[in-house]
Design a protein around this motif. Structure first.
Motif, PDB file in Angstrom:
ATOM      1  N   LYS A   7      -5.360  -4.747   4.740  1.00  0.00           N
ATOM      2  CA  LYS A   7      -5.644  -3.491   4.063  1.00  0.00           C
ATOM      3  C   LYS A   7      -5.477  -2.112   5.388  1.00  0.00           C
ATOM      4  CE  LYS A   7     -10.334  -0.769   5.073  1.00  0.00           C
ATOM      5  NZ  LYS A   7     -11.924  -1.604   5.715  1.00  0.00           N
ATOM      6  N   ALA A   8      -5.048  -1.236   4.795  1.00  0.00           N
ATOM      7  CA  ALA A   8      -4.104  -0.228   5.356  1.00  0.00           C
ATOM      8  C   ALA A   8      -4.964   1.456   5.796  1.00  0.00           C
ATOM      9  CB  ALA A   8      -3.173   0.467   5.317  1.00  0.00           C
ATOM     10  N   GLU A   9      -5.526   1.805   6.368  1.00  0.00           N
ATOM     11  CA  GLU A   9      -6.460   3.117   7.210  1.00  0.00           C
ATOM     12  C   GLU A   9      -5.012   3.886   7.306  1.00  0.00           C
ATOM     13  OE1 GLU A   9     -10.029   2.246   8.870  1.00  0.00           O
ATOM     14  OE2 GLU A   9      -9.404   0.061   8.611  1.00  0.00           O
ATOM     15  N   CYS A  10      -5.266   5.191   6.550  1.00  0.00           N
ATOM     16  CA  CYS A  10      -4.874   6.487   7.283  1.00  0.00           C
ATOM     17  C   CYS A  10      -5.972   7.365   7.614  1.00  0.00           C
ATOM     18  CB  CYS A  10      -4.579   6.975   5.743  1.00  0.00           C
ATOM     19  SG  CYS A  10      -2.878   6.320   5.980  1.00  0.00           S
ATOM     20  N   LEU A  11      -6.312   7.677   8.945  1.00  0.00           N
ATOM     21  CA  LEU A  11      -7.276   8.533   9.616  1.00  0.00           C
ATOM     22  C   LEU A  11      -6.965   9.849  10.012  1.00  0.00           C
ATOM     23  CD1 LEU A  11      -8.573   5.350  11.751  1.00  0.00           C
ATOM     24  CD2 LEU A  11      -9.608   6.471   9.864  1.00  0.00           C
ATOM     25  N   PHE A  12      -7.440  10.561   9.737  1.00  0.00           N
ATOM     26  CA  PHE A  12      -7.450  12.256  10.320  1.00  0.00           C
ATOM     27  C   PHE A  12      -8.109  13.060  10.867  1.00  0.00           C
ATOM     28  CE2 PHE A  12      -5.638  11.009   5.574  1.00  0.00           C
ATOM     29  CZ  PHE A  12      -4.560  11.119   6.063  1.00  0.00           C
ATOM     30  N   ASN A  14      -8.485  16.872  12.204  1.00  0.00           N
ATOM     31  CA  ASN A  14      -7.408  18.689  11.468  1.00  0.00           C
ATOM     32  C   ASN A  14      -6.589  18.295  10.384  1.00  0.00           C
ATOM     33  OD1 ASN A  14      -9.612  20.093  13.314  1.00  0.00           O
ATOM     34  ND2 ASN A  14      -8.105  19.645  15.150  1.00  0.00           N
ATOM     35  N   GLY A  15      -6.819  17.956   9.796  1.00  0.00           N
ATOM     36  CA  GLY A  15      -5.404  18.330   8.148  1.00  0.00           C
ATOM     37  C   GLY A  15      -5.303  17.067   8.694  1.00  0.00           C
ATOM     38  N   THR A  16      -3.884  16.891   9.024  1.00  0.00           N
ATOM     39  CA  THR A  16      -2.646  16.402   9.290  1.00  0.00           C
ATOM     40  C   THR A  16      -1.863  16.634  10.854  1.00  0.00           C
ATOM     41  OG1 THR A  16      -0.795  17.676   8.362  1.00  0.00           O
ATOM     42  CG2 THR A  16      -1.827  15.701   6.910  1.00  0.00           C
ATOM     43  N   GLU A  17      -2.898  17.447  11.896  1.00  0.00           N
ATOM     44  CA  GLU A  17      -2.440  17.759  12.541  1.00  0.00           C
ATOM     45  C   GLU A  17      -2.264  16.155  13.754  1.00  0.00           C
ATOM     46  OE1 GLU A  17      -4.385  20.062  16.473  1.00  0.00           O
ATOM     47  OE2 GLU A  17      -4.599  20.588  15.403  1.00  0.00           O
ATOM     48  N   LYS A  18      -3.744  15.598  13.036  1.00  0.00           N
ATOM     49  CA  LYS A  18      -3.986  13.857  14.390  1.00  0.00           C
ATOM     50  C   LYS A  18      -2.950  13.235  12.587  1.00  0.00           C
ATOM     51  CE  LYS A  18      -4.409  11.080  17.177  1.00  0.00           C
ATOM     52  NZ  LYS A  18      -3.058  10.051  17.381  1.00  0.00           N
ATOM     53  N   VAL A  19      -2.490  12.054  12.865  1.00  0.00           N
ATOM     54  CA  VAL A  19      -2.835  11.647  12.086  1.00  0.00           C
ATOM     55  C   VAL A  19      -2.566   9.195  12.548  1.00  0.00           C
ATOM     56  CG1 VAL A  19      -1.760  10.069   9.820  1.00  0.00           C
ATOM     57  CG2 VAL A  19      -1.983  12.363  10.430  1.00  0.00           C
ATOM     58  N   ARG A  20      -3.679   9.087  12.488  1.00  0.00           N
ATOM     59  CA  ARG A  20      -3.172   7.376  12.526  1.00  0.00           C
ATOM     60  C   ARG A  20      -3.776   6.416  11.737  1.00  0.00           C
ATOM     61  NH1 ARG A  20      -8.484   5.636  16.607  1.00  0.00           N
ATOM     62  NH2 ARG A  20      -8.698   3.959  14.790  1.00  0.00           N
ATOM     63  N   LEU A  21      -2.281   5.607  11.405  1.00  0.00           N
ATOM     64  CA  LEU A  21      -2.038   4.582  10.839  1.00  0.00           C
ATOM     65  C   LEU A  21      -2.892   3.058  11.532  1.00  0.00           C
ATOM     66  CD1 LEU A  21      -1.431   2.791   7.946  1.00  0.00           C
ATOM     67  CD2 LEU A  21       0.590   2.849   9.305  1.00  0.00           C
ATOM     68  N   VAL A  22      -3.768   2.728  11.188  1.00  0.00           N
ATOM     69  CA  VAL A  22      -4.600   1.719  11.354  1.00  0.00           C
ATOM     70  C   VAL A  22      -4.439   0.348  10.620  1.00  0.00           C
ATOM     71  CG1 VAL A  22      -6.408   0.053  12.293  1.00  0.00           C
ATOM     72  CG2 VAL A  22      -5.870   2.137  12.396  1.00  0.00           C
ATOM     73  N   VAL A  23      -3.215  -1.177  10.582  1.00  0.00           N
ATOM     74  CA  VAL A  23      -3.313  -1.532   9.081  1.00  0.00           C
ATOM     75  C   VAL A  23      -3.999  -2.629   9.649  1.00  0.00           C
ATOM     76  CG1 VAL A  23      -1.973  -3.011   7.897  1.00  0.00           C
ATOM     77  CG2 VAL A  23      -1.888  -0.876   8.445  1.00  0.00           C
ATOM     78  N   ARG A  24      -5.160  -3.431   9.217  1.00  0.00           N
ATOM     79  CA  ARG A  24      -5.368  -4.766   9.833  1.00  0.00           C
ATOM     80  C   ARG A  24      -5.273  -5.943   8.807  1.00  0.00           C
ATOM     81  NH1 ARG A  24      -9.837  -2.973  12.448  1.00  0.00           N
ATOM     82  NH2 ARG A  24     -10.182  -0.677  11.973  1.00  0.00           N
ATOM     83  N   PHE A  25      -4.871  -7.282   9.066  1.00  0.00           N
ATOM     84  CA  PHE A  25      -4.823  -8.106   7.905  1.00  0.00           C
ATOM     85  C   PHE A  25      -6.032  -9.315   8.755  1.00  0.00           C
ATOM     86  CE2 PHE A  25      -0.704  -6.203   9.431  1.00  0.00           C
ATOM     87  CZ  PHE A  25      -0.095  -6.336   8.231  1.00  0.00           C
ATOM     88  N   ILE A  26      -5.890 -10.463   7.633  1.00  0.00           N
ATOM     89  CA  ILE A  26      -7.331 -10.734   7.440  1.00  0.00           C
ATOM     90  C   ILE A  26      -7.350 -11.520   7.439  1.00  0.00           C
ATOM     91  CG2 ILE A  26     -10.051 -10.793   6.961  1.00  0.00           C
ATOM     92  CD1 ILE A  26     -10.200  -7.532   7.407  1.00  0.00           C
ATOM     93  N   TYR A  27      -8.058 -12.865   7.419  1.00  0.00           N
ATOM     94  CA  TYR A  27      -8.042 -14.060   6.453  1.00  0.00           C
ATOM     95  C   TYR A  27      -9.124 -14.701   6.919  1.00  0.00           C
ATOM     96  CZ  TYR A  27      -6.589 -18.780   5.830  1.00  0.00           C
ATOM     97  OH  TYR A  27      -5.626 -19.817   5.142  1.00  0.00           O
ATOM     98  N   ASN A  28      -9.649 -15.193   5.894  1.00  0.00           N
ATOM     99  CA  ASN A  28     -10.956 -15.502   6.051  1.00  0.00           C
ATOM    100  C   ASN A  28     -12.404 -14.769   6.896  1.00  0.00           C
ATOM    101  OD1 ASN A  28     -10.565 -17.971   3.545  1.00  0.00           O
ATOM    102  ND2 ASN A  28     -10.026 -19.123   5.531  1.00  0.00           N
ATOM    103  N   ARG A  29     -12.171 -13.911   6.931  1.00  0.00           N
ATOM    104  CA  ARG A  29     -13.086 -12.841   6.571  1.00  0.00           C
ATOM    105  C   ARG A  29     -12.929 -12.967   8.509  1.00  0.00           C
ATOM    106  NH1 ARG A  29     -18.630 -15.152   4.554  1.00  0.00           N
ATOM    107  NH2 ARG A  29     -17.652 -15.192   1.994  1.00  0.00           N
ATOM    108  N   GLU A  30     -11.860 -12.797   8.753  1.00  0.00           N
ATOM    109  CA  GLU A  30     -11.406 -12.860  10.496  1.00  0.00           C
ATOM    110  C   GLU A  30     -10.266 -11.887  10.896  1.00  0.00           C
ATOM    111  OE1 GLU A  30     -10.641 -15.697  14.466  1.00  0.00           O
ATOM    112  OE2 GLU A  30      -9.925 -15.987  12.365  1.00  0.00           O
ATOM    113  N   GLU A  31     -10.392 -11.198  11.593  1.00  0.00           N
ATOM    114  CA  GLU A  31      -9.284 -10.437  11.638  1.00  0.00           C
ATOM    115  C   GLU A  31      -8.249 -11.040  13.103  1.00  0.00           C
ATOM    116  OE1 GLU A  31      -7.969  -5.384  12.545  1.00  0.00           O
ATOM    117  OE2 GLU A  31     -10.246  -6.788  12.791  1.00  0.00           O
TER     118      GLU A  31
END
Length: 88
Positions: A7-12, A14-31
């Motif tokens: 799962k990849a999440e782009c978090l913003f 103030n528009g695109t002033e501050k962009v944070r990417l969080v990518v999570r890898f989960i197997y059998n409900r455990e990150e």
């Protein structure tokens, strides 16, 4: 039942002033592994995640791919903003 989720999440802010990417890898409900662009590298939460984090953090091609993914988030925001954020 076996489940693999990436799962990849782009978090913003103030528009695109501050962009944070969080990518999570989960197997059998455990990150087990996560990449956070604010941290700048992969972090493992299980023995398997720690092993993969060490391997992927030492691979320049993977790290460059993850860092440039933040630019894709910024681009996608600019494309989608007129029909989502600015829509009233």
């Amino acid at each position: 039942v076996l489940q693999w989720l990436h799962k990849a999440e782009c978090l913003f802010s103030n528009g695109t002033e501050k962009v944070r990417l969080v990518v999570r890898f989960i197997y059998n409900r455990e990150e087990f592994l996560m990449f956070n662009s604010d941290v700048g590298h992969f972090v493992g939460f299980t023995p398997l995640g720690e092993k993969n984090a060490k391997k992927w953090n030492s691979d320049p091609a993977i790290m460059e791919f993850m860092r440039t993914h933040v630019d894709r988030c910024r681009h996608n925001y600019e494309v989608a903003a007129p029909i989502t954020v600015e829509r009233r």
